[in-house]
Write an enzyme that holds these catalytic residues in place. Sequence first.
Site, PDB file in Angstrom:
ATOM      1  N   GLU A  95     -12.732  -0.026   5.235  1.00 19.14           N
ATOM      2  CA  GLU A  95     -11.889  -1.165   5.606  1.00 19.14           C
ATOM      3  C   GLU A  95     -12.446  -1.806   6.869  1.00 19.14           C
ATOM      4  O   GLU A  95     -12.876  -1.115   7.792  1.00 19.14           O
ATOM      5  CB  GLU A  95     -10.454  -0.686   5.874  1.00 19.14           C
ATOM      6  CG  GLU A  95      -9.514  -1.802   6.314  1.00 19.14           C
ATOM      7  CD  GLU A  95      -8.192  -1.291   6.874  1.00 19.14           C
ATOM      8  OE1 GLU A  95      -7.203  -2.022   6.790  1.00 19.14           O
ATOM      9  OE2 GLU A  95      -8.164  -0.161   7.403  1.00 19.14           O
TER      10      GLU A  95
ATOM     11  N   LYS B  37      -3.964  -5.108  -0.446  1.00 13.49           N
ATOM     12  CA  LYS B  37      -3.081  -4.128   0.179  1.00 13.49           C
ATOM     13  C   LYS B  37      -1.622  -4.540   0.044  1.00 13.49           C
ATOM     14  O   LYS B  37      -1.242  -5.665   0.366  1.00 13.49           O
ATOM     15  CB  LYS B  37      -3.455  -3.971   1.653  1.00 13.49           C
ATOM     16  CG  LYS B  37      -2.719  -2.854   2.377  1.00 13.49           C
ATOM     17  CD  LYS B  37      -3.221  -2.721   3.808  1.00 13.49           C
ATOM     18  CE  LYS B  37      -2.545  -1.573   4.534  1.00 13.49           C
ATOM     19  NZ  LYS B  37      -3.001  -1.462   5.933  1.00 13.49           N
TER      20      LYS B  37
ATOM     21  N   CYS C  16      -5.912   2.190   4.235  1.00 11.76           N
ATOM     22  CA  CYS C  16      -5.430   2.627   5.544  1.00 11.76           C
ATOM     23  C   CYS C  16      -4.030   3.230   5.484  1.00 11.76           C
ATOM     24  O   CYS C  16      -3.831   4.331   4.988  1.00 11.76           O
ATOM     25  CB  CYS C  16      -5.511   1.460   6.527  1.00 11.76           C
ATOM     26  SG  CYS C  16      -5.301   1.961   8.266  1.00 11.76           S
TER      27      CYS C  16
END
Length: 523
Positions: free
Chosen positions: A271, A341, A394
Site C-alpha cells: 500500500e 478499500k 491495511c
Amino acid sequence: MTLPLTPAWRARILAVLAGIGAGLAHPPFGLILGIAAYGLLMWLAETDGPRPRRSAFFRGWLAGVGYFAVGTHWITEPFLVDAANQGWMAPFALLLMSGGLALFWGLAALIYRIAGARGPWRVLVFAGALTLCEWLRGHVLTGFPWDLPGEAWRAGSPPSQVAAYVGTYGLSWITVALGASVALLWEAGRTRRVAAAAIVLTLAALYGFGALRLSRAVETAATAPLVRIVQGNIDQKEKWKPENLDMVFSTYVRLTTRPAKARPDIVVWPEGALPAVIDDLLAPGSPYATRLTDALQPGQTLMMGANRVGPSPGGGVDYFNSLVALRREAPGLRVTGFYDKHRLVPFGEFLPLGDLATRLGIRSLVHMPEDFTAGPPPAPIHPEGVPAVQPLICYEALFPGFASEAARRGGGRAGWLLNVSNDAWFGATSGPWQHLNIAAYRAIEEGLPIARATPTGVSTMIDAYGRPILGARLTLGQEGILDIRLPPALAPTVYSRFGDAGFAIMLLLSALIPLVGRFRRAV
C-alpha cells in the site's frame, strides 16, 4: 515527608497498572503472564469505592487508558512525519485515542458491577462483560479492534489455533476468563482449588488442542504460485516529496527485476508504494507505463497498492485507496482486477463531518487534501492467472470475519489473503509487529494463507495456521524481496462458516450466570 496514599488512589494506580500489564502481554512484548492483570481488574471492579458503580467505571476506564497507551502509542508517529506543522498534535492524539477507547473498558467494569455475580463462576461474567464491550469497540462507528485480548497469544502458537473455531472474540473470552481466574487463587477453600484446576485444565486444553492441529499441517506444493513480495524501505518523509517520485519508482522496479532461480508468477507492491495516482502513471505516453511494462515478464501479474480516481456521482472525481492487478501481455499492461478499500481509517483517510471541518479550517488533520471514498462491500477478486484473492488493505486486516463475510456476499471463497499495508506510518515502534500479529489471526480464522507487503516492514508470507514462513521475513528498515511459494489453503474453518456464533454462546453463558445466581438466592 510523603503522605500515604488513600485507598481510592491506591485502587486507581492499581487499575492503570492492570491495564499496562494486560497490554504488555501482546507482541512484541510477549509477556503473556500479563493476562493475569485481568484478575486484578476484576477484583478492582467488585471492590467497593466511594460510589461503587461510578468507582467501577472509573477504574475500568483507567485500566483501559493503561492498556491502550501501551497498545496504541504508535499513534503519535504519523504526526511526526510533518513535525513542523503537525507534531504538536501527537500527545493529544495519544490522549484522545487511549482515553476514548478506554470508555469501553469502563463500561465493561460497570456492567460487571451491576451484574453482581458471586462465587468462582463470576470470572465468566467478567469475561462476558469485557469481551462484549471489546466487540462493541470493533463495531461502534467504524470500529477499531486493535489488540483484542485474544490476540495476546502469538499468532501461529498452539493457543491461537482456537480462533479457527470461535474466532478472535471467542478466544478473547477464554483469555480474559483465564486471566481473571488468577484472582481466585487468593480466596480460601474450595474456590481456590477450583480456580487452580480450571487454570491448569484450560492451559492444557489450549496448548494440547493447538499442538494437535498444528501437527496436521499440510506442506506447500512445489508447483504452487511463486510470489515475490517487494519492500522498498523508503522513508515516509522522503517518499511524499514530488521530486522523489522517480527515485521511489526506480527502487521498486529494481527490486522487481532482481534475478532469481525461478520466475515469480505474482509480484506484490505494498500500500502506498508510489506517491502518485495510478491513473497518471499508466496514462498513454507516460514513461512510467513503459518502464513498468518492461519490469514485468510476459504472463507475470503485479498486484500493487495504489491510489486511483474515479468519477463521482455528483460530478468531479472520487479518490480510492485500491489494490490494482496488472498483467504483462504482448502489447503491454492490462488491468485484470482491482479492489477499492471498503473500511477507511477515520482521521487518516477521511475526516468525520469533513465538510464542517473544512469550514472550521481543521482539514489538516487528514493527510490528503480530499477524503478517500469507501469502495463497495468487499468480495474476492479473480485476476487472470492468479488464484482468487481477498485483499485486506491495511486497517481492514484488523476485523475478524472480514474475508468470510465477503465470501458469503458472492464471488466464492478466496484461495488466499493479501494484506498490503503502509505500516511506515507507525515508524520504528511496536505498531508494525502488532499489526503483523493481528493480520495473522485472519489467516487462522479463515484457514487461508496471507501474503503481507509493507513499504518499510514487516513483510512476510503467513501460512493458513497463522505462522510466518521460516526465514521469509523482511523486518523493519530493510530493503529487499521475498520469493516464496503460496502455502495451501485449508478446508473452510468452523469460524469461516459460522462466524461469531460460538462467541454468542459464550456471551449467553456469561449472561445466564448472574440470573441463575439471583434465582437460587431468591428461593
